[in-house]
Enzyme design. Structure first.
Site, PDB file in Angstrom:
ATOM      1  N   HIS A   1       1.009  -1.283   0.070  1.00  0.00           N
ATOM      2  CA  HIS A   1      -0.255   0.022   0.130  1.00  0.00           C
ATOM      3  C   HIS A   1       0.942   1.106   0.021  1.00  0.00           C
ATOM      4  CE1 HIS A   1      -3.366  -2.506   1.345  1.00  0.00           C
ATOM      5  NE2 HIS A   1      -4.062  -1.440   1.371  1.00  0.00           N
TER       6      HIS A   1
ATOM      7  N   GLU B   1      -1.116   6.305  -1.318  1.00  0.00           N
ATOM      8  CA  GLU B   1      -2.703   6.347  -1.243  1.00  0.00           C
ATOM      9  C   GLU B   1      -2.916   7.582  -0.404  1.00  0.00           C
ATOM     10  OE1 GLU B   1      -4.189   3.350   1.548  1.00  0.00           O
ATOM     11  OE2 GLU B   1      -6.146   3.836   1.058  1.00  0.00           O
TER      12      GLU B   1
HETATM   13 ZN   LIG Z   1      -6.227  -1.595   0.738  1.00  0.00          ZN
END
Ligand SMILES: [Zn+2]
Length: 328
Positions: A196, A199
């Site tokens: 991740h 974001e």
């Molecule tokens: Zn996610």
């Protein structure tokens, strides 16, 4: 029409995608206290609203669901139900991610937790035309020591239901530096790497995730849009961005569907796939997402290109990839 297209979903969190009726049912059966036992009231509580101001707000929505995913039975059931829901919208392959570190309230071992999810997958694979694998998410806000434990304990499931490791939760600048050793170890064990990044944090986290951690895929990556260096690096390394429009809009990391860079990235030669992130928390499914991005005048040629390219980036075995090609 969109509902009948074959689909692949690479970025879906188990604890963000539990059916609301299942949360209520398990809470009643296991005497777990939740704020409401009424469907509508609970839905209001576990689903994100326009008032959500950032990723931290969004992440709070997971606590109630996690409180009922603490036994082998519930882990298996929730996985099975997620794949049942996915199969209804013609998803053929799904990589389900979750953090074993969040399911230990009843002293289940990491092995027991992962095994239960694998059992749910196996049951669903027998009943529906769908295949799935697990991505082990490691919590960025928990200790690196426990992350080491998780990858060590779960390595026996590699190739038998587990395919990759991920870093998840609140994204702070420079997080990759804290996890270099554990991700290196995971790679040695044979885990694939998706992270991740980009974001909530900046494009720099995407650059770090690729350069320092060797990420082959990036969860979200939406923040690279205005940075040439990050875009070039993603292209050069053929890294796929697992994009999740609704989730990004809800966490205020993207403005709206119209300006969302999915199609722009695709036209620019970046590998992209569309995903829900969290079905319950965001109150969506993959069909909604495809509809919101492509609209009614979906360009089937582009859709096929994206589907075929996504197959290349799946962490499954070659046999599954071959099977996935048959649907398009
Ligand atoms: Zn996610």
């Amino acid at each position: 029409m969109i509902n009948t297209l074959p689909k692949i979903e690479l970025h879906c969190h188990l604890d963000g995608s539990v059916r609301i009726e299942t949360i209520i049912d398990i809470a009643k059966k296991e005497n777990i206290e939740i704020p409401y036992y009424d469907y509508e009231k609970l839905k209001d509580k576990v689903t994100v609203k326009d008032t959500c101001s950032n990723l931290n707000d969004y992440l709070e929505k997971f606590d109630i669901a996690n409180s009922v995913i603490q036994t082998k039975e519930s882990l298996e059931r929730i996985t099975y139900e997620l794949l049942e829901d996915a199969s209804i919208e013609n998803i053929k392959y799904m990589e389900i991610r979750f953090a074993p570190q969040l399911h230990t309230k009843n002293n289940l071992t990491y092995k027991e937790i992962v095994k239960s999810v694998i059992n749910g997958i196996k049951k669903a694979e027998k009943e529906f035309e769908i295949k799935a694998n697990i991505i082990i998410s490691l919590m960025r806000n928990l200790s690196v020591e426990s992350a080491f434990e998780v990858i060590k304990e779960c390595k026996e499931f590699l190739g038998k239901g587990v395919v990759a490791v991920d870093l998840v939760s609140v994204e702070y600048e420079g997080f990759s530096n804290d996890f270099i050793d554990v991700i290196k170890k995971a790679k040695e064990y044979g885990y694939n790497i998706t992270i991740h990044a980009g974001e909530q944090g900046s494009y720099k986290n995407v650059i770090d995730a690729i350069n320092l951690l060797g990420a082959k895929r990036i969860g979200h990556g939406v923040k690279i849009e205005n940075n040439k260096e990050a875009i070039e690096l993603v292209k050069k390394n053929n890294v796929l961005l697992e994009m999740c429009p609704t989730s990004n809009i809800q966490t205020k990391n993207a403005t709206d569907f119209k300006s969302y860079p999915f199609y722009k990235f695709f036209k620019d030669g970046i590998s992209v796939s569309l995903n829900t992130d969290n079905r319950t928390v965001s109150d969506i499914n993959l069909t909604n997402e495809i509809d919101s991005i492509f609209g009614n005048d979906i360009n089937l040629e582009d859709y096929k290109k994206i589907y075929k390219n996504t197959i290349k980036h799946c962490f499954c075995d070659e046999q599954t990839k071959k099977w996935l090609k048959e649907f398009i």
